[in-house]
Write an enzyme that holds these catalytic residues in place. Structure first.
Site, PDB file in Angstrom:
ATOM      1  N   ASP A  73      15.335  -3.372  -7.727  1.00 30.46           N
ATOM      2  CA  ASP A  73      15.737  -2.672  -6.502  1.00 30.46           C
ATOM      3  C   ASP A  73      17.057  -3.201  -5.948  1.00 30.46           C
ATOM      4  O   ASP A  73      17.939  -2.431  -5.543  1.00 30.46           O
ATOM      5  CB  ASP A  73      14.651  -2.814  -5.430  1.00 30.46           C
ATOM      6  CG  ASP A  73      13.309  -2.294  -5.913  1.00 30.46           C
ATOM      7  OD1 ASP A  73      13.284  -1.594  -6.935  1.00 30.46           O
ATOM      8  OD2 ASP A  73      12.297  -2.608  -5.268  1.00 30.46           O
ATOM      9  N   ALA A  85       8.089   3.628   1.669  1.00 30.54           N
ATOM     10  CA  ALA A  85       7.770   4.832   0.878  1.00 30.54           C
ATOM     11  C   ALA A  85       8.098   4.643  -0.601  1.00 30.54           C
ATOM     12  O   ALA A  85       8.141   5.607  -1.366  1.00 30.54           O
ATOM     13  CB  ALA A  85       8.529   6.034   1.441  1.00 30.54           C
ATOM     14  N   GLY A  86       8.352   3.415  -1.017  1.00 27.78           N
ATOM     15  CA  GLY A  86       8.635   3.169  -2.435  1.00 27.78           C
ATOM     16  C   GLY A  86      10.053   3.530  -2.827  1.00 27.78           C
ATOM     17  O   GLY A  86      10.352   3.680  -4.014  1.00 27.78           O
ATOM     18  N   LEU A  87      10.954   3.672  -1.841  1.00 25.80           N
ATOM     19  CA  LEU A  87      12.348   4.008  -2.160  1.00 25.80           C
ATOM     20  C   LEU A  87      13.279   2.830  -1.840  1.00 25.80           C
ATOM     21  O   LEU A  87      14.477   2.991  -1.669  1.00 25.80           O
ATOM     22  CB  LEU A  87      12.785   5.274  -1.403  1.00 25.80           C
ATOM     23  CG  LEU A  87      11.943   6.529  -1.698  1.00 25.80           C
ATOM     24  CD1 LEU A  87      12.415   7.715  -0.857  1.00 25.80           C
ATOM     25  CD2 LEU A  87      11.994   6.890  -3.181  1.00 25.80           C
ATOM     26  N   SER A  88      12.681   1.647  -1.765  1.00 29.26           N
ATOM     27  CA  SER A  88      13.438   0.399  -1.622  1.00 29.26           C
ATOM     28  C   SER A  88      14.180   0.248  -0.309  1.00 29.26           C
ATOM     29  O   SER A  88      15.336  -0.196  -0.279  1.00 29.26           O
ATOM     30  CB  SER A  88      14.445   0.242  -2.762  1.00 29.26           C
ATOM     31  OG  SER A  88      13.789  -0.145  -3.892  1.00 29.26           O
ATOM     32  N   TYR A 144       0.145  -5.821  -5.977  1.00 29.66           N
ATOM     33  CA  TYR A 144       1.387  -5.980  -6.758  1.00 29.66           C
ATOM     34  C   TYR A 144       1.423  -7.385  -7.372  1.00 29.66           C
ATOM     35  O   TYR A 144       1.635  -7.551  -8.572  1.00 29.66           O
ATOM     36  CB  TYR A 144       2.596  -5.760  -5.836  1.00 29.66           C
ATOM     37  CG  TYR A 144       3.924  -5.837  -6.543  1.00 29.66           C
ATOM     38  CD1 TYR A 144       4.550  -4.687  -7.006  1.00 29.66           C
ATOM     39  CD2 TYR A 144       4.564  -7.061  -6.758  1.00 29.66           C
ATOM     40  CE1 TYR A 144       5.780  -4.755  -7.663  1.00 29.66           C
ATOM     41  CE2 TYR A 144       5.781  -7.138  -7.412  1.00 29.66           C
ATOM     42  CZ  TYR A 144       6.385  -5.983  -7.850  1.00 29.66           C
ATOM     43  OH  TYR A 144       7.593  -6.066  -8.517  1.00 29.66           O
ATOM     44  N   GLU A 159       8.555   1.486 -14.856  1.00 32.00           N
ATOM     45  CA  GLU A 159       7.907   0.984 -13.631  1.00 32.00           C
ATOM     46  C   GLU A 159       7.086  -0.255 -13.949  1.00 32.00           C
ATOM     47  O   GLU A 159       6.365  -0.291 -14.963  1.00 32.00           O
ATOM     48  CB  GLU A 159       7.004   2.096 -13.083  1.00 32.00           C
ATOM     49  CG  GLU A 159       6.995   2.197 -11.594  1.00 32.00           C
ATOM     50  CD  GLU A 159       8.369   2.549 -11.016  1.00 32.00           C
ATOM     51  OE1 GLU A 159       9.067   1.628 -10.572  1.00 32.00           O
ATOM     52  OE2 GLU A 159       8.718   3.737 -11.017  1.00 32.00           O
ATOM     53  N   THR A 176       8.075  -2.913 -15.038  1.00 30.24           N
ATOM     54  CA  THR A 176       8.593  -3.580 -16.235  1.00 30.24           C
ATOM     55  C   THR A 176       9.589  -4.672 -15.862  1.00 30.24           C
ATOM     56  O   THR A 176       9.827  -5.581 -16.648  1.00 30.24           O
ATOM     57  CB  THR A 176       9.312  -2.563 -17.151  1.00 30.24           C
ATOM     58  OG1 THR A 176      10.129  -1.731 -16.317  1.00 30.24           O
ATOM     59  CG2 THR A 176       8.335  -1.705 -17.923  1.00 30.24           C
TER      60      THR A 176
END
Ligand code: GLA
Length: 431
Positions: free
Chosen positions: A203, A144-147, A253, A53, A55
């Site tokens: 992603d 939700a962070g799931l792209s 971010y 993550e 990276t």
């Protein structure tokens, strides 16, 4: 989940395939809204990152899988250069002309930025782009962070490229006009230039290159990749959604990315050959870490350690087929330990977790049969990813829901996912 799935052969565990249903739903809605049949549906999945993550923008390694949640665009080409869009899930419509692309301002809905962003970058890179009627709908949870956004930009790019190539016979021509590497980079630029998030390449790449039951080991510098069979034996991937999203996520971010770049610039005084944190070993870092401001030091340490964890995690999974069943169990446990350590680093050193994500991982880790639990994606809310033994799957869901609700008053969502194929175009004749 269906009780039967719990009792199937472990090598076949999975859930009913969701994609055909979603594709025909998009088709049906297109017919209702535009009064005729779409020519094709472009479909791109969301992803969950197992480890690696923050990276990707440090030229490092990541290990995501595509999940069976998709953004689908049902479309038909228009010959007048107009783009007429209906975003079903937010019940909003927007229209623009390819000759006079809109710019980003308050009156353009946020979701449309991805569409005219993709159209604009395709045009400036010399690709033919034609007008379309399109219905956009998906089941990747938004924010939700799931792209969900990579799934939107990738499916949009496929939509424009496919519409421009007009017919099924030229399918291969449209795909060869631009390769997946270029397509991922173009979709990443949309985030940078039209959305304002300086994201990495993970992603978009996994949304394009995902494969059923395989994780993608991606070197984000060279973009070389390997598909690694994800044999989790009797374990499932369970994703838990905190249902919280911090307003500051995008700016924090970008700050993390800048902090890493600052760390590299300082360390280059002693290590002139490095160009990113990917180039530094932990041993070298320890020799010079005192030269860095305290915060930069923590950020850099996390990234350097996380890159090593990804390499270790991939090694653990790759050797599993050579092992006895006890060794197999032990290596999965090692994989889980690496996931847990990743979360701890994100929480303590990189500081992108939040109390809700920490709570979800704490609850999960206290359940016997949960091998690993960590936040996934950019953080500041969003989801955790958990590896859960099939025997405790029901207990896991009950406990996580009850405990999380008790402490936060929020009902979390839990998704039990299949590891899916990447982006695809489904033609009308296949519906
Ligand atoms: C977001 C970004 C990715 C990556 C992750 C964190 O999903 O889009 O590029 O940086 O956060 O690993």
């Amino acid at each position: 989940m269906k009780r039967d799935a719990l009792h199937e052969d472990p090598s076949n565990i999975g859930f009913p395939e969701n994609r055909p249903k979603r594709v025909s739903f998009a088709t049906q809605k297109f017919k209702e809204i535009f009064g005729n049949t779409p020519t094709f549906v472009a479909s791109a999945p969301g992803r969950v990152n197992l480890i690696g993550e923050h990276t990707d923008y440090n030229d490092g390694y990541v290990f995501p899988v595509a999940i069976d949640k998709y953004l689908n665009i049902a479309a038909r080409k228009r010959s007048d250069g107009r783009v007429r869009l209906h975003a079903l899930d937010v019940n909003d419509s927007y229209e623009f002309c390819l000759d006079t692309l809109p710019s980003i301002h308050q009156d353009t809905p946020a979701w449309s930025h991805y569409l005219f962003g993709v159209a604009s970058l395709l045009q400036t890179s010399g690709k033919k782009v034609s007008g379309i009627d399109a219905v956009i709908t998906g089941d990747v949870p938004i924010g939700a962070g799931l792209s969900s956004s990579a799934a939107l930009s990738v499916s949009t790019a496929l939509t424009f490229l496919t519409a421009s190539s007009a017919s099924r016979t030229s399918e291969s021509a449209s795909q060869s006009e631009i390769n997946n590497k270029e397509l991922a980079a173009l979709c990443q630029r949309v985030e940078h230039e039209f959305v304002g998030v300086n994201c990495g390449i993970m992603d978009q790449t996994i949304s394009l290159l995902g494969r059923e039951n395989q994780a993608l080991f991606l070197d984000c510098r060279s973009l070389e990749h390997k598909h690694v069979p994800l044999n989790l034996a009797a374990h499932y991937i369970a994703i838990c959604n905190t249902k919280v999203k911090r307003e500051l996520a995008a700016s924090e971010y970008n700050k993390r990315r800048a902090e890493c770049e600052r760390g590299v610039a300082i360390l280059q005084q002693w290590l002139p050959d490095i160009s990113s944190l990917r180039d530094i070993t932990l041993t070298d870092f320890k020799k010079h870490e005192e030269e860095l401001p305290a915060l930069t030091q923590k950020r850099c340490r996390y990234v350097i350690e996380e890159n090593t964890r990804v390499l270790d995690a991939v090694a653990v999974l790759k050797t599993r087929h050579l092992q006895t069943s006890e060794e197999t169990e032990e290596s999965l446990i090692q994989f889980g330990r690496l996931m847990n350590a990743s979360h701890n680093g994100l929480r303590d050193d990189y500081e992108v977790s939040c109390s809700e994500l920490d709570l979800l991982t704490d609850i999960a880790r206290n359940i016997t049969g949960v091998i690993g639990s960590r936040m996934t994606g950019a953080g500041f809310g969003g989801c955790t990813v958990n590896i859960v033994h099939r025997d405790v799957l029901e207990t896991f869901q009950t406990l996580v829901k009850a405990e999380y609700h008790k402490h936060t008053g929020i009902e979390p969502e839990i998704y039990l996912c299949n590891v899916s194929d990447g982006a695809q175009v489904f033609w009308n004749s296949d519906f």
